[in-house]
Scaffold this motif. Sequence first.
Motif: not given
Length: 220
Positions: A74, A76-78, A80-83
């Motif tokens: 989770h 890493n996903h954030k 990678e998406n600039g979150l």
Amino acid sequence: MRLVIFDVDGTIVDSAAHIVEIGQQVFRENDLAVPSDHDIRSGIGLSLDVAMLRLLDVKDHDLARKLEQEYRDHFNHKIENGLIDEQIYKGAAEAIATLGSQDETLLGIATGKRLKGVERLFKEQGFGHLFHTLQTPDNNPSKPHPGMIHTAMSETGVNATKTVMIGDTSYDMEMAKAAGAKALGVNWGYHDHGTLRRSGADLVIDHYHQLIDAIDELTR
């Protein structure tokens, strides 16, 4: 020479909001009792697998490892998406720059954050070149085991009496004391002043502008 070692989360970076949000999400997705904000914040600084195990009602190591991996996915996903926007504390960059310019001072990191996260912070802030030793859970036991400080002292050749560990949690203070180093608590992170003192802090400061004087006092 003296060695000044910084914790990261809660000391340099205010990352609690993201850690709490993702931690609670992972527990919710696994139909587990969702830990409180306070319980998650109190474990920041530990290696993630240890922190997850502490939050479980039943001490299930396999489940803790599963939660750890899902948390990382989770996070890493954030990333990678600039979150993810982790803000450093006011005065942190200036204090690090000042210490890094001193001929007699070597800087280090000892953190529960993985090396990948430390490298991301350095890239964002541009002060990674000032640090001489980086200790993370990638190659050390979790705090409060003194391994991170022992390795940092070994790599830099500085003895314990000239080493200061700066951190915001009881785990940082206990680690410093176990390694024979000085423990400098900061009162802007995730454990309060009283907890830091009870855990062995030699000094506790309230603002970054007090940091260098406190280090000078402890290494005089």
